[in-house]
Design a protein around this motif. Structure first.
Motif, short mmCIF file in Angstrom:
data_model
loop_
_atom_site.label_atom_id
_atom_site.label_comp_id
_atom_site.label_asym_id
_atom_site.label_seq_id
_atom_site.Cartn_x
_atom_site.Cartn_y
_atom_site.Cartn_z
N GLY A 1 -26.94 15.43 40.31
CA GLY A 1 -27.58 14.17 40.67
C GLY A 1 -28.22 14.19 42.04
O GLY A 1 -29.25 13.54 42.26
N LEU A 2 -27.63 14.94 42.98
CA LEU A 2 -28.15 14.96 44.36
C LEU A 2 -29.59 15.47 44.44
O LEU A 2 -30.31 15.14 45.39
CB LEU A 2 -27.25 15.84 45.24
CG LEU A 2 -25.87 15.25 45.59
CD1 LEU A 2 -25.03 16.29 46.31
CD2 LEU A 2 -26.02 13.99 46.44
N ARG A 3 -30.03 16.24 43.47
CA ARG A 3 -31.39 16.78 43.49
C ARG A 3 -32.44 15.73 43.19
O ARG A 3 -33.64 16.01 43.32
CB ARG A 3 -31.51 17.93 42.48
CG ARG A 3 -30.56 19.09 42.74
CD ARG A 3 -31.07 20.36 42.08
NE ARG A 3 -31.21 20.25 40.64
CZ ARG A 3 -30.27 20.58 39.76
NH1 ARG A 3 -29.10 21.02 40.19
NH2 ARG A 3 -30.49 20.48 38.47
N GLU B 1 -35.92 9.13 47.67
CA GLU B 1 -36.88 9.47 48.73
C GLU B 1 -37.50 10.84 48.51
O GLU B 1 -38.68 11.06 48.83
CB GLU B 1 -36.21 9.40 50.11
CG GLU B 1 -35.01 10.33 50.30
CD GLU B 1 -33.69 9.70 49.94
OE1 GLU B 1 -32.66 10.10 50.50
OE2 GLU B 1 -33.66 8.79 49.07
N THR B 2 -36.75 11.77 47.92
CA THR B 2 -37.28 13.11 47.65
C THR B 2 -38.40 13.05 46.62
O THR B 2 -39.44 13.70 46.76
CB THR B 2 -36.15 14.03 47.14
OG1 THR B 2 -35.08 14.03 48.09
CG2 THR B 2 -36.64 15.45 46.94
N VAL B 3 -38.18 12.25 45.59
CA VAL B 3 -39.18 12.11 44.53
C VAL B 3 -40.44 11.43 45.05
O VAL B 3 -41.57 11.85 44.75
CB VAL B 3 -38.58 11.31 43.34
CG1 VAL B 3 -39.66 10.99 42.31
CG2 VAL B 3 -37.45 12.12 42.70
N ALA B 4 -40.29 10.39 45.87
CA ALA B 4 -41.46 9.68 46.42
C ALA B 4 -42.28 10.59 47.34
O ALA B 4 -43.52 10.53 47.35
CB ALA B 4 -41.01 8.43 47.17
N LEU B 5 -41.62 11.42 48.10
CA LEU B 5 -42.33 12.37 48.96
C LEU B 5 -43.16 13.34 48.14
O LEU B 5 -44.30 13.68 48.51
CB LEU B 5 -41.33 13.14 49.83
CG LEU B 5 -40.78 12.41 51.05
CD1 LEU B 5 -39.59 13.17 51.63
CD2 LEU B 5 -41.86 12.22 52.12
N LEU C 1 -40.19 20.24 44.61
CA LEU C 1 -38.82 19.94 44.21
C LEU C 1 -38.30 21.03 43.28
O LEU C 1 -39.02 21.52 42.42
CB LEU C 1 -38.77 18.61 43.45
CG LEU C 1 -39.10 17.33 44.22
CD1 LEU C 1 -39.20 16.18 43.25
CD2 LEU C 1 -38.03 17.04 45.25
N ARG C 2 -37.04 21.41 43.43
CA ARG C 2 -36.44 22.41 42.54
C ARG C 2 -35.63 21.69 41.50
O ARG C 2 -34.46 21.34 41.71
CB ARG C 2 -35.57 23.37 43.36
CG ARG C 2 -36.38 24.17 44.38
CD ARG C 2 -37.45 25.00 43.70
NE ARG C 2 -38.36 25.60 44.69
CZ ARG C 2 -39.56 26.06 44.39
NH1 ARG C 2 -40.01 25.97 43.17
NH2 ARG C 2 -40.31 26.61 45.32
N ILE C 3 -36.22 21.43 40.35
CA ILE C 3 -35.57 20.63 39.31
C ILE C 3 -35.45 21.45 38.04
O ILE C 3 -36.39 22.10 37.63
CB ILE C 3 -36.38 19.34 39.06
CG1 ILE C 3 -36.37 18.47 40.31
CG2 ILE C 3 -35.82 18.57 37.88
CD1 ILE C 3 -37.34 17.36 40.27
#
Length: 392
Positions: free
Chosen positions: A360-362, A366-370, A390-392
């Motif tokens: 979940g932490l990934r 804010e990471t997604v909006a960036l 992002l590493r998803i």
């Protein structure tokens, strides 16, 4: 940037697309961008800054969702007034066509997110009539030619868009739905209060959160639960959070299946309250086959809750059997067996919980909006963004 997010449905309608758009809006605004959501009118909607409500053709359509009127002339007037830099549309039909028209009229880049397996969704309401699985990829191919960039929520859906809908790979990226910080920070007393009320004495406590509608495959969950009860023969509880056109039918079915005492239908809960329910559950159960991602799966992970789910596109990009949950076929005996194994500690529940949280932490909001803002800027410069940061 001035960003227009355009959608066929938005809160208070419950669903993955409204949640995804709201979180993207919030994340972008925290970065200082000016964001306006173009969404259909809804009688139950609260007034909100930077949300423009356009007209609807019908207050309730398939699944109880309003049918928007993309020809409302006020959309064009509002759009002209705000002088947007970029359009991010979230549906290929209805408002999607309006977004294409506005993009061409004002020479503004158009970005699209593919949220819904439409052919699967229609199949739930037509019993598989027609050839939607053939028509939809063709329609998407023609629509997506008008888009400067296309987001998929997972790698599996990205592959579908490239291989089946023939979208060029250089115009494709991955942008999942962000998870709010509050989902990671549930107070212990909140969690325990729910368990004490609904699953006292340490009995297994299962949860699902979804619209109570056919496309979510709730009947399968209830039938699997009845099979689990037959095998487990000990107390347990299952909470079904959400509302929808079929809720009353599901409540009747649970009684007919002999699990009326074990199931709790809560109805729709305010967004701020659901995090505690995810954290309180021992396992999150998920059977929908129409998802491109499954936001609720990520919310379960944020609450340190493993996921037992039916194997399907989108879902299998998130759930790894034996790591953060268990995937099964769409077979109620197999699903019940997975529930039984989970309750008996096979695989290790503590390890599943820790891995779920790490997964979940990934996906922090804010990471997604960036990442979204990065892609917008690249598209505005006339470039095709490099592979996902992002590493998803």
């Amino acid at each position: 940037m001035r960003i227009a997010l355009m959608t066929n449905n938005y809160k208070p309608v419950m669903g993955g697309v409204p949640v995804s758009i709201e979180r993207l809006k919030n994340g972008l605004e925290k970065q200082g961008h000016q964001v306006t959501v173009f969404a259909p009118s809804c009688e139950e909607a609260e007034e909100e800054n930077n949300v423009f409500r356009y007209a609807v053709l019908k207050k309730r359509s398939i699944g109880g969702i309003p049918l928007p009127n993309p020809f409302d002339i006020r959309i064009g007037r509002e759009f002209k007034k705000q002088k947007f830099d970029i359009i991010h549309v979230h549906h290929p039909m209805l408002i999607g066509r309006t977004a294409v028209w506005l993009s061409k009229k004002y020479d503004i880049p158009l970005v699209f997110t593919y949220h819904t397996r439409y052919e699967k969704y229609v199949e739930c309401y037509t019993g598989g009539l027609g050839k939607v699985d053939k028509v939809m990829p063709f329609y998407l191919h023609t629509f997506l030619r008008h888009c400067d960039y296309v987001f998929a929520p997972t790698a599996g859906i990205r592959d579908y868009l490239e291989e089946v809908c023939r979208v060029p790979g250089h115009r494709l990226g991955i942008l999942p739905t962000g998870i709010e910080e509050r989902n990671f920070r549930v107070a212990e007393e909140e969690k325990e209060a729910i368990r004490e009320k609904y699953a006292p004495g340490g009995m297994p406590f299962f949860l699902t959160v979804s619209r109570m509608a056919s496309e979510k495959n709730v009947v399968f969950l209830l039938e699997s639960l009845a099979e689990f009860k037959r095998r487990w023969r000990q107390p347990f509880r299952m909470a079904l959070v959400g509302d929808g056109p079929d809720r009353a039918r599901y409540e009747r079915l649970s009684r007919e299946l002999g699990i009326g005492e074990e199931t709790v239908f809560t109805g729709m809960l305010p967004n701020g309250e659901t995090a505690a329910w995810f954290a309180a559950a021992d396992a999150f159960l998920f059977a929908s086959r129409t998802e491109t991602q499954g936001i609720v799966i990520l919310e379960a992970f944020a609450g340190k809750t493993p996921v037992l789910a039916v194997r399907a596109s989108g879902v299998e990009d998130l759930v790894d059997t034996g790591v953060n949950g268990v995937l099964t076929g769409e077979d109620r005996c197999e699903f019940a067996e997975a529930m039984l194994g989970f309750c008996e500690g096979k695989p290790d529940r503590k390890r599943l919980s820790e891995n779920a949280y790490a997964s979940g932490l990934r996906y922090r909001e804010e990471t997604v909006a960036l990442e979204a803002a990065r892609v917008y800027n690249e598209v505005l410069r006339g470039r095709f963004p490099q592979p996902l940061a992002l590493r998803i």
